[in-house]
Design a protein around this motif. Structure first.
Motif, mmCIF file in Angstrom:
data_model
loop_
_atom_site.group_PDB
_atom_site.id
_atom_site.type_symbol
_atom_site.label_atom_id
_atom_site.label_comp_id
_atom_site.label_asym_id
_atom_site.label_seq_id
_atom_site.Cartn_x
_atom_site.Cartn_y
_atom_site.Cartn_z
ATOM 1 N N VAL A 36 0.860 -1.183 0.000
ATOM 2 C CA VAL A 36 0.000 0.000 0.000
ATOM 3 C C VAL A 36 0.892 1.227 0.000
ATOM 4 O O VAL A 36 1.784 1.335 0.843
ATOM 5 C CB VAL A 36 -0.902 0.016 1.247
ATOM 6 C CG1 VAL A 36 -1.781 1.260 1.273
ATOM 7 C CG2 VAL A 36 -1.730 -1.253 1.334
ATOM 8 N N GLN A 38 1.076 5.202 0.564
ATOM 9 C CA GLN A 38 0.341 6.279 1.229
ATOM 10 C C GLN A 38 1.162 7.562 1.183
ATOM 11 O O GLN A 38 2.366 7.540 1.477
ATOM 12 C CB GLN A 38 0.091 5.891 2.700
ATOM 13 C CG GLN A 38 -0.663 6.953 3.498
ATOM 14 C CD GLN A 38 -0.804 6.606 4.977
ATOM 15 O OE1 GLN A 38 0.086 5.983 5.554
ATOM 16 N NE2 GLN A 38 -1.909 6.990 5.572
ATOM 17 N N GLY A 43 -1.772 11.599 4.276
ATOM 18 C CA GLY A 43 -2.415 10.341 4.649
ATOM 19 C C GLY A 43 -3.206 9.689 3.538
ATOM 20 O O GLY A 43 -3.754 8.603 3.724
ATOM 21 N N GLU A 44 -3.275 10.314 2.375
ATOM 22 C CA GLU A 44 -4.017 9.717 1.254
ATOM 23 C C GLU A 44 -3.495 8.311 0.927
ATOM 24 O O GLU A 44 -2.279 8.133 0.777
ATOM 25 C CB GLU A 44 -3.839 10.539 -0.025
ATOM 26 C CG GLU A 44 -4.390 11.925 -0.003
ATOM 27 C CD GLU A 44 -3.744 12.771 -1.116
ATOM 28 O OE1 GLU A 44 -4.440 13.070 -2.101
ATOM 29 O OE2 GLU A 44 -2.551 13.123 -0.995
ATOM 30 N N VAL A 45 -4.401 7.349 0.790
ATOM 31 C CA VAL A 45 -4.007 6.048 0.259
ATOM 32 C C VAL A 45 -3.988 6.181 -1.265
ATOM 33 O O VAL A 45 -5.023 6.400 -1.902
ATOM 34 C CB VAL A 45 -4.964 4.926 0.707
ATOM 35 C CG1 VAL A 45 -4.622 3.620 0.015
ATOM 36 C CG2 VAL A 45 -4.879 4.758 2.222
ATOM 37 N N LEU A 48 -2.542 0.527 -4.508
ATOM 38 C CA LEU A 48 -2.058 -0.764 -4.029
ATOM 39 C C LEU A 48 -1.417 -1.472 -5.212
ATOM 40 O O LEU A 48 -1.999 -1.521 -6.302
ATOM 41 C CB LEU A 48 -3.202 -1.589 -3.445
ATOM 42 C CG LEU A 48 -2.791 -2.935 -2.837
ATOM 43 C CD1 LEU A 48 -3.666 -3.278 -1.630
ATOM 44 C CD2 LEU A 48 -2.841 -4.068 -3.861
ATOM 45 N N VAL A 88 10.460 7.260 -1.491
ATOM 46 C CA VAL A 88 10.169 6.464 -0.299
ATOM 47 C C VAL A 88 10.524 7.249 0.960
ATOM 48 O O VAL A 88 11.644 7.746 1.095
ATOM 49 C CB VAL A 88 10.959 5.143 -0.335
ATOM 50 C CG1 VAL A 88 10.738 4.349 0.957
ATOM 51 C CG2 VAL A 88 10.575 4.315 -1.556
ATOM 52 N N VAL A 89 9.558 7.345 1.874
ATOM 53 C CA VAL A 89 9.789 8.011 3.154
ATOM 54 C C VAL A 89 9.977 6.984 4.269
ATOM 55 O O VAL A 89 10.897 7.092 5.073
ATOM 56 C CB VAL A 89 8.636 8.984 3.473
ATOM 57 C CG1 VAL A 89 8.795 9.589 4.870
ATOM 58 C CG2 VAL A 89 8.562 10.085 2.418
ATOM 59 N N LEU A 101 3.381 -1.430 4.038
ATOM 60 C CA LEU A 101 2.922 -0.050 3.898
ATOM 61 C C LEU A 101 4.127 0.819 3.587
ATOM 62 O O LEU A 101 5.086 0.856 4.360
ATOM 63 C CB LEU A 101 2.253 0.430 5.194
ATOM 64 C CG LEU A 101 1.821 1.894 5.221
ATOM 65 C CD1 LEU A 101 0.734 2.180 4.184
ATOM 66 C CD2 LEU A 101 1.315 2.283 6.610
ATOM 67 N N CYS A 111 -2.349 7.695 -10.019
ATOM 68 C CA CYS A 111 -3.123 6.796 -10.889
ATOM 69 C C CYS A 111 -2.782 7.033 -12.361
ATOM 70 O O CYS A 111 -2.585 8.177 -12.781
ATOM 71 C CB CYS A 111 -4.614 7.008 -10.655
ATOM 72 S SG CYS A 111 -5.645 5.785 -11.485
ATOM 73 N N CYS A 118 -5.683 5.989 -6.950
ATOM 74 C CA CYS A 118 -6.368 4.947 -7.726
ATOM 75 C C CYS A 118 -7.748 4.638 -7.171
ATOM 76 O O CYS A 118 -8.487 3.847 -7.765
ATOM 77 C CB CYS A 118 -5.518 3.681 -7.754
ATOM 78 S SG CYS A 118 -3.974 3.896 -8.649
ATOM 79 N N PHE A 119 -8.100 5.246 -6.040
ATOM 80 C CA PHE A 119 -9.389 4.965 -5.406
ATOM 81 C C PHE A 119 -10.375 6.135 -5.561
ATOM 82 O O PHE A 119 -11.414 6.152 -4.907
ATOM 83 C CB PHE A 119 -9.182 4.656 -3.911
ATOM 84 C CG PHE A 119 -8.370 3.427 -3.670
ATOM 85 C CD1 PHE A 119 -8.953 2.161 -3.718
ATOM 86 C CD2 PHE A 119 -7.005 3.501 -3.418
ATOM 87 C CE1 PHE A 119 -8.205 1.020 -3.502
ATOM 88 C CE2 PHE A 119 -6.240 2.361 -3.190
ATOM 89 C CZ PHE A 119 -6.843 1.115 -3.239
#
Lengths: 127, 127
Positions: A36, A38, A43-45, A48, A88-89, A101, A111, A118-119
């Motif tokens: 996942v 994020q 905080g946005e997802v 995946l 990458v954090v 995660l 996306c 993508c959601f």
């Protein structure tokens, strides 16, 4: 040989995933596990996607989110062609070792449709 | 028969998943897809679990997050035994239909260890 030389988040991308991490991973029948992504600050997802051991190793050691494409059957550095990179954090494994995660800093939309996540487009039940 | 009677998020849990949603889903070889649970207000990614069509249907229609347990091979209403329930706020399918994001209101910890999220304990790379 001092096994501590195989450091988590080290810079050697040729040695493969740290065996101490590999030992905790649970993979599906095709060797994959879901990851996942994020956005680290909002905080946005974002999305995946799927990783194998090597994709996780590259994600941990290159600073660029790297997945395994099930459709193309190849490694895929997010944003490599689109420019919509994921820096990458942080990376965490879940309690039963079957999901990752990755907190990232996403450039533009995550996306392929251009949406931020993508959601965004296919809401089945609205809050 | 008017197919509109099979409403998204309707209250009839006996009819199974809306075929218009089922047609968009991509499942793995065992009929499952990953579902990410996110705390709706803080944005915390709480956990990742697995759904099949019926688990998604129950999640959409009962207001309680319902998963398929791969280890126990049974449906699992999150919090049914622990009291750490997930009230469903919204549900979205991703752009290629192979993952679901459920925004929830999580009571207490989401993780069976007592942690707030399943990603708290095993940090592979710190931000």
């Amino acid at each position: 040989m001092d096994t501590e030389q195989v450091a988590v988040g080290g810079s050697d991308t040729s040695a493969g995933l740290d065996p101490r991490i590999a030992a905790r991973l649970k993979r599906d029948a095709t060797g994959l596990f879901p990851a996942v992504a994020q956005q680290y600050d909002t905080g946005e997802v974002l999305m995946l996607a799927w990783m194998d051991d090597e994709a996780l190793h590259r994600t941990l050691t290159t600073g660029k989110c790297t997945y395994w494409s099930r459709s193309r059957q190849e490694y895929w550095v997010k944003g490599e062609s689109s420019g919509h990179v994921q820096r990458v954090v942080s990376v965490a494994l879940d309690c039963d070792g079957d999901a990752v995660l990755v907190r990232v800093d996403q450039t533009d939309g995550a996306c392929h449709t251009g949406d931020r996540t993508c959601f965004d487009a296919d809401v089945l039940l609205a809050g």
